[in-house]
Scaffold this motif. Structure first.
Motif, PDB file in Angstrom:
ATOM      1  N   ALA A 284     122.023 -58.287 -33.099  1.00  0.00           N
ATOM      2  CA  ALA A 284     121.014 -59.248 -33.544  1.00  0.00           C
ATOM      3  C   ALA A 284     121.487 -60.014 -34.775  1.00  0.00           C
ATOM      4  O   ALA A 284     121.230 -61.219 -34.910  1.00  0.00           O
ATOM      5  N   TYR A 285     122.179 -59.332 -35.669  1.00  0.00           N
ATOM      6  CA  TYR A 285     122.705 -60.007 -36.861  1.00  0.00           C
ATOM      7  C   TYR A 285     123.673 -61.119 -36.467  1.00  0.00           C
ATOM      8  O   TYR A 285     123.645 -62.220 -37.021  1.00  0.00           O
ATOM      9  N   ASN A 286     124.525 -60.831 -35.485  1.00  0.00           N
ATOM     10  CA  ASN A 286     125.536 -61.808 -35.078  1.00  0.00           C
ATOM     11  C   ASN A 286     124.967 -62.928 -34.210  1.00  0.00           C
ATOM     12  O   ASN A 286     125.370 -64.088 -34.337  1.00  0.00           O
ATOM     13  N   ILE A 287     124.043 -62.604 -33.322  1.00  0.00           N
ATOM     14  CA  ILE A 287     123.489 -63.607 -32.409  1.00  0.00           C
ATOM     15  C   ILE A 287     122.475 -64.502 -33.113  1.00  0.00           C
ATOM     16  O   ILE A 287     122.344 -65.677 -32.804  1.00  0.00           O
ATOM     17  N   MET A 288     121.743 -63.947 -34.071  1.00  0.00           N
ATOM     18  CA  MET A 288     120.659 -64.659 -34.765  1.00  0.00           C
ATOM     19  C   MET A 288     119.674 -65.257 -33.753  1.00  0.00           C
ATOM     20  O   MET A 288     119.478 -66.472 -33.691  1.00  0.00           O
ATOM     21  N   PRO A 289     119.047 -64.433 -32.921  1.00  0.00           N
ATOM     22  CA  PRO A 289     118.211 -64.976 -31.849  1.00  0.00           C
ATOM     23  C   PRO A 289     116.952 -65.663 -32.367  1.00  0.00           C
ATOM     24  O   PRO A 289     116.335 -65.220 -33.336  1.00  0.00           O
ATOM     25  N   TRP A 290     116.586 -66.721 -31.686  1.00  0.00           N
ATOM     26  CA  TRP A 290     115.296 -67.375 -31.937  1.00  0.00           C
ATOM     27  C   TRP A 290     114.164 -66.474 -31.438  1.00  0.00           C
ATOM     28  O   TRP A 290     113.100 -66.391 -32.045  1.00  0.00           O
ATOM     29  N   ALA A 291     114.421 -65.787 -30.327  1.00  0.00           N
ATOM     30  CA  ALA A 291     113.460 -64.821 -29.790  1.00  0.00           C
ATOM     31  C   ALA A 291     114.234 -63.687 -29.135  1.00  0.00           C
ATOM     32  O   ALA A 291     115.390 -63.862 -28.729  1.00  0.00           O
ATOM     33  N   ALA A 292     113.605 -62.531 -29.045  1.00  0.00           N
ATOM     34  CA  ALA A 292     114.277 -61.368 -28.462  1.00  0.00           C
ATOM     35  C   ALA A 292     113.275 -60.500 -27.719  1.00  0.00           C
ATOM     36  O   ALA A 292     112.116 -60.367 -28.131  1.00  0.00           O
ATOM     37  N   ILE A 293     113.736 -59.921 -26.624  1.00  0.00           N
ATOM     38  CA  ILE A 293     112.947 -58.934 -25.883  1.00  0.00           C
ATOM     39  C   ILE A 293     113.816 -57.696 -25.709  1.00  0.00           C
ATOM     40  O   ILE A 293     114.911 -57.770 -25.143  1.00  0.00           O
ATOM     41  N   ALA A 294     113.343 -56.586 -26.234  1.00  0.00           N
ATOM     42  CA  ALA A 294     114.008 -55.309 -25.993  1.00  0.00           C
ATOM     43  C   ALA A 294     113.357 -54.647 -24.787  1.00  0.00           C
ATOM     44  O   ALA A 294     112.192 -54.915 -24.463  1.00  0.00           O
ATOM     45  N   THR A 295     114.111 -53.790 -24.126  1.00  0.00           N
ATOM     46  CA  THR A 295     113.556 -53.052 -22.995  1.00  0.00           C
ATOM     47  C   THR A 295     114.062 -51.620 -23.044  1.00  0.00           C
ATOM     48  O   THR A 295     115.244 -51.371 -23.275  1.00  0.00           O
ATOM     49  N   ASP A 296     113.137 -50.685 -22.881  1.00  0.00           N
ATOM     50  CA  ASP A 296     113.470 -49.270 -22.990  1.00  0.00           C
ATOM     51  C   ASP A 296     112.458 -48.485 -22.167  1.00  0.00           C
ATOM     52  O   ASP A 296     111.482 -49.047 -21.662  1.00  0.00           O
ATOM     53  N   VAL A 297     112.686 -47.189 -22.052  1.00  0.00           N
ATOM     54  CA  VAL A 297     111.735 -46.341 -21.335  1.00  0.00           C
ATOM     55  C   VAL A 297     110.588 -45.951 -22.256  1.00  0.00           C
ATOM     56  O   VAL A 297     110.704 -45.995 -23.481  1.00  0.00           O
ATOM     57  N   THR A 298     109.468 -45.569 -21.642  1.00  0.00           N
ATOM     58  CA  THR A 298     108.327 -45.060 -22.391  1.00  0.00           C
ATOM     59  C   THR A 298     107.702 -43.919 -21.598  1.00  0.00           C
ATOM     60  O   THR A 298     107.870 -43.831 -20.376  1.00  0.00           O
TER      61      THR A 298
ATOM     62  N   LYS B 156     102.740 -48.297 -11.659  1.00  0.00           N
ATOM     63  CA  LYS B 156     101.708 -49.279 -12.010  1.00  0.00           C
ATOM     64  C   LYS B 156     102.288 -50.496 -12.717  1.00  0.00           C
ATOM     65  O   LYS B 156     101.554 -51.348 -13.195  1.00  0.00           O
ATOM     66  N   GLY B 157     103.617 -50.555 -12.812  1.00  0.00           N
ATOM     67  CA  GLY B 157     104.256 -51.723 -13.396  1.00  0.00           C
ATOM     68  C   GLY B 157     104.868 -51.454 -14.756  1.00  0.00           C
ATOM     69  O   GLY B 157     104.601 -50.421 -15.385  1.00  0.00           O
ATOM     70  N   PRO B 158     105.725 -52.380 -15.224  1.00  0.00           N
ATOM     71  CA  PRO B 158     106.313 -52.258 -16.560  1.00  0.00           C
ATOM     72  C   PRO B 158     105.234 -52.349 -17.630  1.00  0.00           C
ATOM     73  O   PRO B 158     104.102 -52.749 -17.358  1.00  0.00           O
ATOM     74  N   VAL B 159     105.614 -52.001 -18.852  1.00  0.00           N
ATOM     75  CA  VAL B 159     104.639 -51.847 -19.932  1.00  0.00           C
ATOM     76  C   VAL B 159     104.918 -52.858 -21.038  1.00  0.00           C
ATOM     77  O   VAL B 159     106.023 -52.907 -21.588  1.00  0.00           O
ATOM     78  N   VAL B 160     103.911 -53.654 -21.362  1.00  0.00           N
ATOM     79  CA  VAL B 160     104.000 -54.606 -22.468  1.00  0.00           C
ATOM     80  C   VAL B 160     103.481 -53.918 -23.726  1.00  0.00           C
ATOM     81  O   VAL B 160     102.371 -53.374 -23.739  1.00  0.00           O
TER      82      VAL B 160
ATOM     83  N   GLY C 258     109.647 -58.934 -28.788  1.00  0.00           N
ATOM     84  CA  GLY C 258     108.767 -58.227 -27.870  1.00  0.00           C
ATOM     85  C   GLY C 258     109.464 -57.038 -27.245  1.00  0.00           C
ATOM     86  O   GLY C 258     110.679 -56.859 -27.381  1.00  0.00           O
ATOM     87  N   LEU C 259     108.680 -56.223 -26.551  1.00  0.00           N
ATOM     88  CA  LEU C 259     109.196 -55.028 -25.884  1.00  0.00           C
ATOM     89  C   LEU C 259     108.516 -54.872 -24.534  1.00  0.00           C
ATOM     90  O   LEU C 259     107.288 -54.903 -24.445  1.00  0.00           O
ATOM     91  N   ILE C 260     109.321 -54.741 -23.484  1.00  0.00           N
ATOM     92  CA  ILE C 260     108.822 -54.420 -22.149  1.00  0.00           C
ATOM     93  C   ILE C 260     109.478 -53.109 -21.734  1.00  0.00           C
ATOM     94  O   ILE C 260     110.707 -52.994 -21.742  1.00  0.00           O
ATOM     95  N   SER C 261     108.667 -52.128 -21.378  1.00  0.00           N
ATOM     96  CA  SER C 261     109.178 -50.773 -21.167  1.00  0.00           C
ATOM     97  C   SER C 261     109.011 -50.295 -19.729  1.00  0.00           C
ATOM     98  O   SER C 261     108.184 -50.801 -18.973  1.00  0.00           O
ATOM     99  N   MET C 262     109.806 -49.269 -19.403  1.00  0.00           N
ATOM    100  CA  MET C 262     109.771 -48.605 -18.100  1.00  0.00           C
ATOM    101  C   MET C 262     109.069 -47.262 -18.224  1.00  0.00           C
ATOM    102  O   MET C 262     109.489 -46.409 -19.011  1.00  0.00           O
ATOM    103  N   PRO C 263     108.005 -47.026 -17.445  1.00  0.00           N
ATOM    104  CA  PRO C 263     107.399 -45.696 -17.437  1.00  0.00           C
ATOM    105  C   PRO C 263     108.410 -44.638 -16.983  1.00  0.00           C
ATOM    106  O   PRO C 263     109.174 -44.863 -16.042  1.00  0.00           O
TER     107      PRO C 263
END
Length: 364
Positions: A227-241, A260-264, A315-320
């Motif tokens: 993130a330091y190198n890319i300097m994103p205008w916006a970012a979405i991380a994705t991980d399990v939950t 039931k779908g991914p998790v916001v 933002g974060l979108i997660s996998m159950p």
């Protein structure tokens, strides 16, 4: 070229990727990213970064590909190895686990080992009621001396993983998948689904940086550097939950369920306008999704990305995931398909949006 998400996930997971020793899986990720991205690079940390598009706004999509494992600390005179954890192992499921002990950098460069177990017949009542501490466990390497272990390549710093197999849970056509360490390579596979969609229908004015990050399990380190190198205008991380499972009550995991779908995620670690966009796009496109309130630290790459440099829309979108950090995690393939699709349509919506980092609200 049509993506087979199940086979892509299997291909990634069959390669070991203990934190700090991610090279085998990294090579496979590079190979797959190269099918969709304009460029693929590896940074000094080992993050794999695939870039798609040439827009003025940089959007970072991040999922980590390092996994939990064990590291040998010493081998005793009888050939049994002491070990420590890499990442947050649960001692209850470590005890008795069969492992691959990686003595080289190739897919067949391992020997089979097992975390030694004292037979129940030989334990007293107190021992049977509690698991031993990791520091008191030993690996059985199938040898009789320290010298034999050394000849096989086992020494201090050698890493181990559970058996890295993925299969369907239940019937052969089940939507549920079972395997070790879906955390978080399943979401990297989900990002390949996103790549497939965006390579056919690129977002306007967006350069997408697909980042398979490293060293998440020991402190979100790869994501911070990327993130330091890319300097994103916006970012979405994705991980399990965590998801509801036997012994896990809905109120412990926000009612999140498999299938039931991914998790916001909602909360201070995330930008409200972005999570509202995710939910709106999911509804508009008929993608099932769930929501999860995260009041403080998310424990994901989003925590590091959000506040790099001057901060970013995040933002974060997660996998159950059932049974996280065990040798038998369980996810839904439908959830993974929908995760990749939801991230893609959110990126496309970002290309049409007027979200800003700094808004002047007053001038004299």
């Amino acid at each position: 070229m049509t993506l087979n998400l199940y086979e892509t996930l299997r291909y990634f997971m069959e390669a070991p990727s203990v934190t700090g020793f991610e090279q085998q899986r990294r090579e496979r990720i590079i190979e797959v990213f190269s099918k969709y991205c304009d460029t693929v690079t590896v940074d000094v940390m080992g993050n794999v970064i695939g870039v798609l598009g040439k827009g003025e706004r940089d959007v970072m999509l991040a999922g980590h590909y390092d996994q939990l494992g064990f590291m040998v600390t010493h081998v005793d005179k009888d050939g049994f190895a002491g070990f420590t954890q890499v990442g947050g192992w649960d001692k209850r499921v470590a005890y008795g686990t069969r492992v691959k002990v990686w003595v080289g950098d190739g897919p067949e460069d391992y020997i089979v080992g097992a975390v030694a177990v004292k037979a129940a017949h030989l334990t007293d009542a107190k021992e049977r009621d509690q698991s031993p501490e990791l520091k008191d466990m030993l690996l059985d390497l199938g040898v009789d001396s320290e010298e034999e272990a050394a000849k096989l390549g086992v020494k201090s710093g050698t890493v181990c993983t559970p058996y890295l197999d993925v299969t369907r849970l239940g019937t052969k056509d089940s939507d549920k998948l079972i395997g070790p360490a879906f955390d978080d390579v399943c979401c990297v596979a989900g990002l390949v689904k996103t790549m497939e969609i965006l390579s056919k229908n690129p977002p306007k004015n967006i350069k997408v940086h697909f980042v398979a990050t490293v060293q998440e399990e020991i402190g979100l380190r790869g994501a911070a550097i990327a993130a330091y190198n890319i300097m994103p205008w916006a970012a979405i991380a994705t991980d399990v939950t965590h998801a509801v499972a036997p012994g896990v009550k809905p109120n412990q995991v926000g009612g999140i369920e498999l299938g039931k779908g991914p998790v916001v995620a909602l909360g201070g670690n995330f930008t409200r306008a972005l999570w509202e966009m995710m939910e709106s796009e999911a509804e508009k496109h008929g993608i099932p999704c769930q929501r999860h309130g995260v009041p403080a630290r998310s424990g994901t790459d989003a925590w590091a990305i959000q506040i790099e440099r001057g901060g970013t829309i995040c933002g974060l979108i997660s996998m159950p995931n059932r049974y996280m950090h065990s040798p038998n995690e369980v996810i839904s393939l439908k959830d993974l398909e929908n995760l990749g699709s939801l991230i893609a349509i959110t990126v496309q919506a970002l290309g049409e949006s007027d979200l800003q980092h700094n808004v002047e609200v007053y001038r004299r």
